[in-house]
Design a protein around this motif. Structure first.
Motif, short mmCIF file in Angstrom:
data_model
loop_
_atom_site.label_atom_id
_atom_site.label_comp_id
_atom_site.label_asym_id
_atom_site.label_seq_id
_atom_site.Cartn_x
_atom_site.Cartn_y
_atom_site.Cartn_z
N SER A 85 1.26 4.44 -12.32
CA SER A 85 1.19 4.55 -10.62
C SER A 85 -0.15 4.38 -10.53
O SER A 85 -1.17 4.12 -11.40
N MET A 87 -2.21 6.19 -9.24
CA MET A 87 -3.29 7.29 -9.58
C MET A 87 -3.49 7.61 -10.99
O MET A 87 -4.50 7.64 -11.22
N ASN A 157 -8.73 3.32 3.33
CA ASN A 157 -7.37 3.76 3.71
C ASN A 157 -7.38 5.21 4.12
O ASN A 157 -7.98 6.14 3.59
N PHE A 185 -6.26 -2.47 -0.69
CA PHE A 185 -6.04 -3.09 0.48
C PHE A 185 -6.54 -4.76 0.84
O PHE A 185 -5.96 -5.25 1.45
N THR A 206 1.87 -0.61 -6.61
CA THR A 206 3.07 -0.15 -5.94
C THR A 206 3.08 -0.89 -4.57
O THR A 206 4.29 -1.20 -3.90
N LEU A 216 6.74 2.29 -8.58
CA LEU A 216 5.47 2.82 -8.62
C LEU A 216 4.79 1.95 -9.90
O LEU A 216 5.44 1.55 -10.74
#
Ligand SMILES: *Cc1c(COP(=O)(O)O)cnc(C)c1O
Length: 392
Positions: A85, A87, A157, A185, A206, A216
């Motif tokens: 993911s 993270m 974000n 972004f 993701t 993910l």
């Protein structure tokens, strides 16, 4: 593959590993293990494995490796490691670089889960200083002899504040620190992070890379020495590797990445200019609008305003909710980078764990709605936003 290929060519061809069957599409090697011809061969592979030799999918897999090679080619780094993911990627990228007594400087305009990773590291004795990422003076003042890492989202974000990759990199490098950029972004399409001085790029796949809101994933890009050294060692032993199935989805997503992201950015620019100045709005926030505080930097750094737009409704939370509930094309959800347009109310969802003051500090107002522009027809999106603003 050829270094001279342009991005769109690399996005469909780079990294392909064909099996003996000569399949056209990227094969899905849905296997966690690999068979060795002999005990000696197994011993040799554990000692040192070649580019096309695999041991276990937590360490590497042919489908995952195709994805890693393709994304490294797009970002312009020597290597990449695919993670479970975004993270897992950011946790791995940061944690493998520090130990107790070291210090990290990070922008406070940050995704909540990244803030949590920094809190965990603080618990293990790593110092953390948060600064206003848009102010180079604050970065400079926060550096100490123990600073090992500077970390930030190049476009924050959800506030869409743009942080100067070149400026922060110069400060970090003068102090012997490494720069880790979360570039989610900007997407790889508008990323020049390596050219601008970033050492490590880590983000969620993701979002724009999948592009269909299905799987993910995350990735860390950097030098071969870092990726196959501390980063791979940390991620493979702590369970953060990407599943081959997700790598296969990401590979197919990448083929259309450039087409999608450019269409999304065009739609974002259309919606931002149509909404700007609307009587219900305190502000339309889009780095591509000339009134954005970092408009010039965004254009230099990304050559685009990106795919995300925020609208800040004068009527606060009630007006933001009326706006969201009136949308017909754009869905209320919390992913971003999807082919479908998505609107989010950060104050009550993604950033609800922050206090009112903490939200105010990073410009998250009760009236703010974040919109991730999809690839629908731009005129339908403009009409949808305008009718929802009228209804708000
Ligand atoms: C989504 C996101 C992440 C986390 O990515 P996951 O794939 O959800 O783990 C991290 N940072 C930013 C800026 C994001 O938008």
């Amino acid at each position: 593959m050829s270094k001279d290929w342009k991005t769109r060519t690399k996005l469909v061809h780079e990294g392909i590993r064909r099996s003996q069957y000569g399949e056209m599409a990227e094969a899905l090697f849905l296997t966690q293990g690999f068979v060795y011809p002999s005990a000696e061969a197994a011993e040799a592979r554990f000692l040192s494995s070649g580019d096309d030799e695999f041991i276990y999918a937590r360490y590497g897999n042919p489908t995952t490796r195709m994805f890693e090679d393709r994304i490294a080619a797009i970002e312009g780094t020597e290597d990449a490691f695919a993670c479970a993911s975004g993270m897992a990627a950011i946790n791995g990228a940061l944690t493998c670089l520090v130990k107790a007594g070291d210090h990290i400087v990070a922008a406070r305009q940050m995704f909540g889960s990244c803030l949590h990773v920094l809190k965990v590291l603080q618990g293990f004795g790593v110092g953390v200083t948060l600064v206003d990422g848009t102010k180079l003076d604050e970065w400079r003042a926060a550096m100490t002899p123990a600073t090992k890492v500077c970390f930030f989202e190049s476009v924050s974000n959800p506030g869409l504040e743009v942080i100067d990759i070149k400026g922060v990199s110069e400060i970090a490098h003068a102090n012997g620190a490494v720069v880790v950029v979360d570039n989610v972004f900007s997407s790889p399409i508008f990323s020049n992070a390596v050219e601008l001085g970033a050492d490590i790029i880590a983000y969620s796949t993701t979002k724009h890379i999948d592009g269909g809101g299905r799987a993910l994933g995350g990735v860390v890009c950097g030098t071969k020495e870092y990726i196959r050294g501390p980063l791979e060692t940390y991620v493979k032993h702590t369970g953060g590797a990407m599943s081959p199935f997700h790598a296969w989805i990401m590979l197919s997503g990448m083929q259309t990445l450039d087409l999608r992201v450019r269409a999304q950015a065009t739609n974002a620019a259309m919606v931002a200019s149509a909404a700007a100045g609307h009587e219900k709005l305190a502000r339309a926030i889009y780095p591509g609008l000339v009134d954005h505080p970092q408009h010039t930097l965004a254009m230099e750094q990304m050559g685009s305003g990106g795919t995300m737009v925020c609208v800040d409704l004068k009527g606060g939370k009630a007006a933001a909710f009326r706006f969201l509930n009136a949308l017909k094309v754009i869905s209320i959800s919390n992913n971003l980078g999807d082919a479908k347009s998505i609107a989010t109310h950060p104050a009550t969802t993604t950033h609800k764990n922050l206090s009112e003051e903490e939200r105010a500090l990073i410009n998250i107002t009760p009236g703010m709605v974040r919109i991730s522009m999809g690839i629908e027809d731009g005129s339908d999106l403009v009409a949808d936003v305008l009718q929802a603003l009228d209804a708000a």
